[in-house]
Write a protein that holds these residues in place. Sequence first.
Motif, PDB file in Angstrom:
ATOM      1  N   ASP A  31       0.848  -1.202   0.000  1.00 40.82           N
ATOM      2  CA  ASP A  31       0.000   0.000   0.000  1.00 40.82           C
ATOM      3  C   ASP A  31       0.883   1.252   0.000  1.00 40.82           C
ATOM      4  O   ASP A  31       0.625   2.216  -0.728  1.00 40.82           O
ATOM      5  CB  ASP A  31      -0.896   0.026   1.252  1.00 40.82           C
TER       6      ASP A  31
ATOM      7  N   LYS B 261      -7.870  -6.213   5.282  1.00 44.17           N
ATOM      8  CA  LYS B 261      -8.373  -4.950   4.715  1.00 44.17           C
ATOM      9  C   LYS B 261      -7.203  -4.262   4.025  1.00 44.17           C
ATOM     10  O   LYS B 261      -6.130  -4.147   4.567  1.00 44.17           O
ATOM     11  CB  LYS B 261      -8.894  -4.045   5.841  1.00 44.17           C
ATOM     12  N   SER B 262      -7.437  -3.838   2.795  1.00 40.96           N
ATOM     13  CA  SER B 262      -6.385  -3.158   2.040  1.00 40.96           C
ATOM     14  C   SER B 262      -6.975  -1.900   1.445  1.00 40.96           C
ATOM     15  O   SER B 262      -8.200  -1.798   1.313  1.00 40.96           O
ATOM     16  CB  SER B 262      -5.945  -4.054   0.891  1.00 40.96           C
ATOM     17  N   ILE B 263      -6.121  -0.965   1.043  1.00 37.26           N
ATOM     18  CA  ILE B 263      -6.679   0.197   0.364  1.00 37.26           C
ATOM     19  C   ILE B 263      -7.141  -0.216  -1.038  1.00 37.26           C
ATOM     20  O   ILE B 263      -6.689  -1.217  -1.573  1.00 37.26           O
ATOM     21  CB  ILE B 263      -5.677   1.372   0.276  1.00 37.26           C
ATOM     22  N   SER B 264      -8.004   0.580  -1.610  1.00 33.14           N
ATOM     23  CA  SER B 264      -8.514   0.312  -2.936  1.00 33.14           C
ATOM     24  C   SER B 264      -7.459   0.699  -3.964  1.00 33.14           C
ATOM     25  O   SER B 264      -7.030   1.853  -4.013  1.00 33.14           O
ATOM     26  CB  SER B 264      -9.739   1.198  -3.134  1.00 33.14           C
ATOM     27  N   VAL B 265      -7.030  -0.269  -4.781  1.00 31.16           N
ATOM     28  CA  VAL B 265      -5.936   0.032  -5.712  1.00 31.16           C
ATOM     29  C   VAL B 265      -6.417   0.779  -6.962  1.00 31.16           C
ATOM     30  O   VAL B 265      -5.642   1.476  -7.612  1.00 31.16           O
ATOM     31  CB  VAL B 265      -5.183  -1.248  -6.167  1.00 31.16           C
ATOM     32  N   GLN B 266      -7.718   0.645  -7.289  1.00 32.20           N
ATOM     33  CA  GLN B 266      -8.180   1.150  -8.591  1.00 32.20           C
ATOM     34  C   GLN B 266      -7.869   2.631  -8.828  1.00 32.20           C
ATOM     35  O   GLN B 266      -7.349   2.974  -9.902  1.00 32.20           O
ATOM     36  CB  GLN B 266      -9.682   0.888  -8.773  1.00 32.20           C
TER      37      GLN B 266
END
Length: 331
Positions: free
Chosen positions: A227, A255-260
């Motif tokens: 991230d 939970k990860s940040i949204s990569v898009q």
Amino acid sequence: MNNTILLDKRPVGTPQLSDFKFTEEKIPELKEGQILLETKYVSVDPYLRGRMNDAKSYVPPFELNKPIVSGIIAGVIESQNSNFSKGDFVSGMLAWKKQQVSHGKDLMKVSPEKAPLSAYLGILGMTGLTSYLGLTEIGKPKEGETLVVSGAAGAVGSVVGQIGKILGLRVIGIAGTDEKVSMLKSDFGFDEAINYKTTENISAAIAKASPGGVDVYFDNVGGDISDAVLFNINRFARMVICGAISVYNETSLPKSISVQPFLIKKSALMQGFIVGNYSDKFPAAIQKLSEWLKEGKLTYRETIVEGFDNIPGAFIDLFSGKNKGKMLVKI
Ligand SMILES: NC(=O)c1ccc[n+]([C@@H]2O[C@H](COP(=O)([O-])OP(=O)(O)OC[C@H]3O[C@@H](n4cnc5c(N)ncnc54)[C@H](OP(=O)(O)O)[C@@H]3O)[C@@H](O)[C@H]2O)c1
């Protein structure tokens, strides 16, 4: 009698020694076409953790009460197969057994005269191929660009960084101890290295180490570290998703940040990598790695644990970063 290590229980979270069972079995008599192998070196690899889950993946899960299988170098001690002679050494996916019978199919002969036997499980084996093919096929590195490598002091990462330097990139490594950070710079020629365990703001540390931004990210770990890299990517960056060791032992979806938004904003590419998809390129890749080794442009480290009984422990130690370079067990 022969010693074998079976998967006794499917690990929940970090694997435990009690997930493995040591047993003894009789060695069957050799039949026509078979060879008897004696294990010399066992490769322990993070991906084996995935095979211990009862879940569909790119390789089927291990079965309970059956031996674990991994990359192994073995010596031929008896042969009823005209393709192999006593005294040959082979590399292949074999069982965690001191001795085993094989038909010789899918085994590759390896020569201790050309390279130390252990190298065929590392720099001249699966991890070396992963480093070279992942970086060149997906990372598409160009001279003058900046490469960030996570899991940088391990088998794959340490070679990725060195190849980056050979190809003329600025290389920044991320690893888990100060000793590994110094090793990356002094032994492997990385330009900068970051200890992710003692650095509070990894994204800021990456920005400082790569003022021009990140063009290629070779991801061995996933999670928070990856991230942090996302915040520093340049336009048209390429991200090689090779491994995600930081989440292999998670019991719920992390939970990860949204990569898009990052990918859109930077027109960046993120692609999963499986070394087996590139098998047609293995001979040329091994040739290249061997040349660089011979020329002294590439070097490698190994952490060699001794003794058959210590195979499960060496595997478990990967998850706390006990290894520098390739983790192997010598029998
Ligand atoms: N896709 C493929 O075809 C392919 C092929 C080979 C390997 N891989 C993947 O590539 C990665 C590296 O494999 P390898 O064989 O070279 O292993 P490795 O890097 O030699 O060993 C694993 C290393 O991961 C680090 N680590 C452990 N837990 C971590 C965590 N929670 N966060 C960050 N780092 C952690 C440790 O170093 P620190 O001290 O730095 O924490 C440890 O030494 C793995 O994810 C593996 O699954 C993929």
